[in-house]
Design a protein around this motif. Structure first.
Motif, PDB file in Angstrom:
ATOM      1  N   ALA A 152      12.316   8.678   7.888  1.00 31.62           N
ATOM      2  CA  ALA A 152      12.556   8.194   9.615  1.00 31.62           C
ATOM      3  C   ALA A 152      10.977   6.533   8.946  1.00 31.62           C
ATOM      4  O   ALA A 152      11.494   5.765   9.119  1.00 31.62           O
ATOM      5  N   SER A 153      10.169   7.275   7.722  1.00 34.58           N
ATOM      6  CA  SER A 153       9.702   5.990   7.553  1.00 34.58           C
ATOM      7  C   SER A 153       9.932   5.438   6.512  1.00 34.58           C
ATOM      8  O   SER A 153       9.504   4.543   6.446  1.00 34.58           O
ATOM      9  N   CYS A 154      10.670   6.010   6.012  1.00 34.67           N
ATOM     10  CA  CYS A 154      11.363   5.577   4.436  1.00 34.67           C
ATOM     11  C   CYS A 154      12.733   4.217   5.126  1.00 34.67           C
ATOM     12  O   CYS A 154      12.469   3.175   5.018  1.00 34.67           O
ATOM     13  N   ARG A 155      12.850   4.244   6.434  1.00 32.08           N
ATOM     14  CA  ARG A 155      13.837   3.659   6.969  1.00 32.08           C
ATOM     15  C   ARG A 155      12.828   2.116   7.840  1.00 32.08           C
ATOM     16  O   ARG A 155      13.298   1.407   8.161  1.00 32.08           O
ATOM     17  N   VAL A 156      11.790   2.470   8.801  1.00 32.56           N
ATOM     18  CA  VAL A 156      10.395   2.099   9.209  1.00 32.56           C
ATOM     19  C   VAL A 156      10.725   1.250   8.065  1.00 32.56           C
ATOM     20  O   VAL A 156      10.815  -0.199   8.069  1.00 32.56           O
ATOM     21  N   ALA A 157      10.219   1.667   5.971  1.00 30.08           N
ATOM     22  CA  ALA A 157       9.939   0.279   5.627  1.00 30.08           C
ATOM     23  C   ALA A 157      10.905  -0.580   5.095  1.00 30.08           C
ATOM     24  O   ALA A 157      10.603  -1.483   5.045  1.00 30.08           O
ATOM     25  N   HIS A 158      12.384  -0.394   5.126  1.00 33.86           N
ATOM     26  CA  HIS A 158      13.267  -0.641   4.094  1.00 33.86           C
ATOM     27  C   HIS A 158      13.529  -1.549   5.373  1.00 33.86           C
ATOM     28  O   HIS A 158      13.371  -2.896   5.267  1.00 33.86           O
ATOM     29  N   LYS A 159      13.677  -1.701   7.247  1.00 34.88           N
ATOM     30  CA  LYS A 159      14.404  -2.121   7.941  1.00 34.88           C
ATOM     31  C   LYS A 159      12.990  -3.461   8.314  1.00 34.88           C
ATOM     32  O   LYS A 159      13.244  -4.723   8.593  1.00 34.88           O
ATOM     33  N   SER A 160      12.005  -3.326   7.753  1.00 36.91           N
ATOM     34  CA  SER A 160      10.417  -4.336   7.879  1.00 36.91           C
ATOM     35  C   SER A 160      10.325  -4.796   6.573  1.00 36.91           C
ATOM     36  O   SER A 160       9.562  -5.544   5.967  1.00 36.91           O
ATOM     37  N   ARG A 161      11.181  -4.591   5.617  1.00 38.42           N
ATOM     38  CA  ARG A 161      11.126  -5.500   4.145  1.00 38.42           C
ATOM     39  C   ARG A 161      10.166  -4.983   3.061  1.00 38.42           C
ATOM     40  O   ARG A 161       9.559  -5.903   2.318  1.00 38.42           O
ATOM     41  N   TYR A 162      10.269  -3.909   3.395  1.00 37.81           N
ATOM     42  CA  TYR A 162       9.261  -3.773   2.265  1.00 37.81           C
ATOM     43  C   TYR A 162      10.084  -2.369   1.281  1.00 37.81           C
ATOM     44  O   TYR A 162      10.167  -1.493   1.993  1.00 37.81           O
ATOM     45  N   GLY A 163       9.848  -3.089  -0.215  1.00 38.86           N
ATOM     46  CA  GLY A 163      11.013  -2.590  -1.092  1.00 38.86           C
ATOM     47  C   GLY A 163       9.685  -1.648  -1.671  1.00 38.86           C
ATOM     48  O   GLY A 163       8.669  -1.072  -1.589  1.00 38.86           O
ATOM     49  N   LEU A 164      10.347   0.006  -1.850  1.00 44.60           N
ATOM     50  CA  LEU A 164      10.425   0.680  -2.723  1.00 44.60           C
ATOM     51  C   LEU A 164       9.843   0.135  -4.006  1.00 44.60           C
ATOM     52  O   LEU A 164      10.643  -0.297  -4.731  1.00 44.60           O
ATOM     53  N   ASP A 165       8.753   0.440  -4.552  1.00 43.35           N
ATOM     54  CA  ASP A 165       8.016   0.359  -5.871  1.00 43.35           C
ATOM     55  C   ASP A 165       8.684   1.515  -7.133  1.00 43.35           C
ATOM     56  O   ASP A 165       8.338   1.411  -7.377  1.00 43.35           O
ATOM     57  N   ARG A 166       7.668   2.565  -6.300  1.00 46.21           N
ATOM     58  CA  ARG A 166       7.567   3.785  -7.182  1.00 46.21           C
ATOM     59  C   ARG A 166       7.660   5.118  -6.466  1.00 46.21           C
ATOM     60  O   ARG A 166       6.975   5.295  -5.119  1.00 46.21           O
ATOM     61  N   VAL A 167       7.344   6.094  -7.200  1.00 46.29           N
ATOM     62  CA  VAL A 167       7.420   7.552  -6.511  1.00 46.29           C
ATOM     63  C   VAL A 167       5.874   7.789  -7.100  1.00 46.29           C
ATOM     64  O   VAL A 167       6.189   7.487  -8.038  1.00 46.29           O
ATOM     65  N   LEU A 168       4.792   8.584  -6.212  1.00 44.17           N
ATOM     66  CA  LEU A 168       4.098   8.202  -6.496  1.00 44.17           C
ATOM     67  C   LEU A 168       3.657   9.984  -6.718  1.00 44.17           C
ATOM     68  O   LEU A 168       4.578  10.722  -5.522  1.00 44.17           O
ATOM     69  N   PRO A 169       3.232  11.086  -7.503  1.00 48.60           N
ATOM     70  CA  PRO A 169       2.708  12.059  -7.486  1.00 48.60           C
ATOM     71  C   PRO A 169       2.473  12.783  -6.437  1.00 48.60           C
ATOM     72  O   PRO A 169       1.282  11.969  -5.352  1.00 48.60           O
ATOM     73  N   ALA A 170       1.983  13.971  -6.149  1.00 49.71           N
ATOM     74  CA  ALA A 170       1.201  15.174  -4.810  1.00 49.71           C
ATOM     75  C   ALA A 170       0.048  14.798  -5.312  1.00 49.71           C
ATOM     76  O   ALA A 170      -0.733  14.606  -6.409  1.00 49.71           O
ATOM     77  N   ALA A 171      -1.002  14.344  -3.933  1.00 55.07           N
ATOM     78  CA  ALA A 171      -2.074  13.908  -4.124  1.00 55.07           C
ATOM     79  C   ALA A 171      -2.913  15.172  -2.733  1.00 55.07           C
ATOM     80  O   ALA A 171      -4.093  14.648  -1.623  1.00 55.07           O
ATOM     81  N   PRO A 172      -2.642  16.471  -2.783  1.00 54.41           N
ATOM     82  CA  PRO A 172      -3.475  17.181  -1.836  1.00 54.41           C
ATOM     83  C   PRO A 172      -5.170  16.719  -2.402  1.00 54.41           C
ATOM     84  O   PRO A 172      -5.261  16.461  -2.696  1.00 54.41           O
ATOM     85  N   PRO A 173      -5.712  16.957  -1.042  1.00 57.46           N
ATOM     86  CA  PRO A 173      -4.809  17.644   0.777  1.00 57.46           C
ATOM     87  C   PRO A 173      -4.221  16.455   1.285  1.00 57.46           C
ATOM     88  O   PRO A 173      -3.677  17.022   2.511  1.00 57.46           O
ATOM     89  N   SER A 174      -4.213  15.080   0.990  1.00 56.17           N
ATOM     90  CA  SER A 174      -4.172  13.783   2.151  1.00 56.17           C
ATOM     91  C   SER A 174      -2.624  14.000   1.688  1.00 56.17           C
ATOM     92  O   SER A 174      -1.999  13.865   2.911  1.00 56.17           O
ATOM     93  N   PHE A 175      -2.133  13.551   0.900  1.00 55.24           N
ATOM     94  CA  PHE A 175      -0.364  13.908   0.426  1.00 55.24           C
ATOM     95  C   PHE A 175      -0.082  14.652  -0.692  1.00 55.24           C
ATOM     96  O   PHE A 175      -0.351  15.453  -2.116  1.00 55.24           O
ATOM     97  N   PRO A 176       0.163  16.477   0.187  1.00 51.87           N
ATOM     98  CA  PRO A 176       0.532  17.417  -0.577  1.00 51.87           C
ATOM     99  C   PRO A 176       1.861  16.920  -1.277  1.00 51.87           C
ATOM    100  O   PRO A 176       1.996  18.684  -1.873  1.00 51.87           O
ATOM    101  N   ARG A 177       2.718  16.650  -0.985  1.00 55.06           N
ATOM    102  CA  ARG A 177       3.698  15.949  -0.828  1.00 55.06           C
ATOM    103  C   ARG A 177       3.680  14.632  -2.126  1.00 55.06           C
ATOM    104  O   ARG A 177       3.152  14.172  -2.348  1.00 55.06           O
ATOM    105  N   GLU A 178       4.963  14.685  -3.198  1.00 57.82           N
ATOM    106  CA  GLU A 178       5.044  13.711  -3.840  1.00 57.82           C
ATOM    107  C   GLU A 178       4.936  12.427  -2.978  1.00 57.82           C
ATOM    108  O   GLU A 178       5.573  12.903  -1.214  1.00 57.82           O
ATOM    109  N   GLY A 179       4.955  10.745  -2.741  1.00 60.55           N
ATOM    110  CA  GLY A 179       4.952  10.214  -1.641  1.00 60.55           C
ATOM    111  C   GLY A 179       5.534   9.044  -2.501  1.00 60.55           C
ATOM    112  O   GLY A 179       6.059   8.859  -4.156  1.00 60.55           O
ATOM    113  N   HIS A 180       6.069   8.112  -1.188  1.00 64.54           N
ATOM    114  CA  HIS A 180       6.933   6.762  -2.057  1.00 64.54           C
ATOM    115  C   HIS A 180       6.313   5.925  -1.303  1.00 64.54           C
ATOM    116  O   HIS A 180       5.463   5.569  -0.338  1.00 64.54           O
TER     117      HIS A 180
END
Length: 188
Positions: A152-180
């Motif tokens: 859902a957040s990915c769709r919001v980003a695309h609708k708002s013209r925020y282009g995907l730049d890269r995939v980020l590695p997980a950074a627990p605890p804030s980002f327990p999984r990979e991120g966009h």
């Protein structure tokens, strides 16, 4: 600055108009109610269990405004018969610093308002404000981060013209999984 800033997102054929304004103490009860949603709690790092938590959260938003480094907006669905509006979401511009070329945006939508383009419309209003008001201070790009398992957040980003730049590695605890990492540049 926070008592004069109100942003607007125009209505669409399927969605009413939105008003964005800085958070205030009057939002505490609505904030507690919105945070009862398990889906919202899954994707946010904030824990709002009761009115005390909500008041601390609102005060944190006010401190961010006062410091000029974090600008959180309550997103309200406006009604002709309700001048105050109903809380439907939150958008924030954070990690703002004088002369810094980038800042980060974030958002959430209340469960009762999902599927009505609240987040993309509010994010577009925030983006325009950030580049118009803060852009003269060297702001060139805005960054949007979300976990890869949040489509859902990915769709919001695309609708708002925020282009995907890269995939980020997980950074627990804030980002327990990979991120966009999505980016929107001033001239996009």
């Amino acid at each position: 600055m926070n008592d004069i800033v109100t942003l607007h997102a125009s209505p669409t054929p399927s969605a009413p108009a939105l008003a964005l304004r800085p958070w205030c103490v009057d939002d505490v009860a609505a904030l507690v109610d919105v945070f009862r949603d398990p889906a919202l709690r899954r994707w946010t790092s904030s824990a709002v269990e009761d009115e005390g938590d909500a008041l601390r959260w609102v005060r944190d938003q006010e401190r961010g405004w006062a410091a000029g480094e974090r600008f959180g907006f309550a997103v309200l669905q406006t009604h002709p018969d309700s001048p105050r509006g109903q809380l439907v979401g939150h958008v924030v511009l954070k990690e703002v610093a004088s002369g810094k070329p980038s800042a980060e945006v974030g958002y959430w939508t209340a469960a009762h308002a999902r599927g009505r383009s609240v987040a993309p419309r509010a994010l577009e209003a925030l983006t325009g404000w950030a580049f118009d008001v803060l852009g003269a201070d060297a702001l060139e790009r805005l960054e949007l981060l979300h976990q890869v398992d949040n489509p859902a957040s990915c769709r919001v980003a695309h609708k708002s013209r925020y282009g995907l730049d890269r995939v980020l590695p997980a950074a627990p605890p804030s980002f327990p999984r990979e991120g966009h990492l999505h980016i929107r540049r001033r001239d996009a």
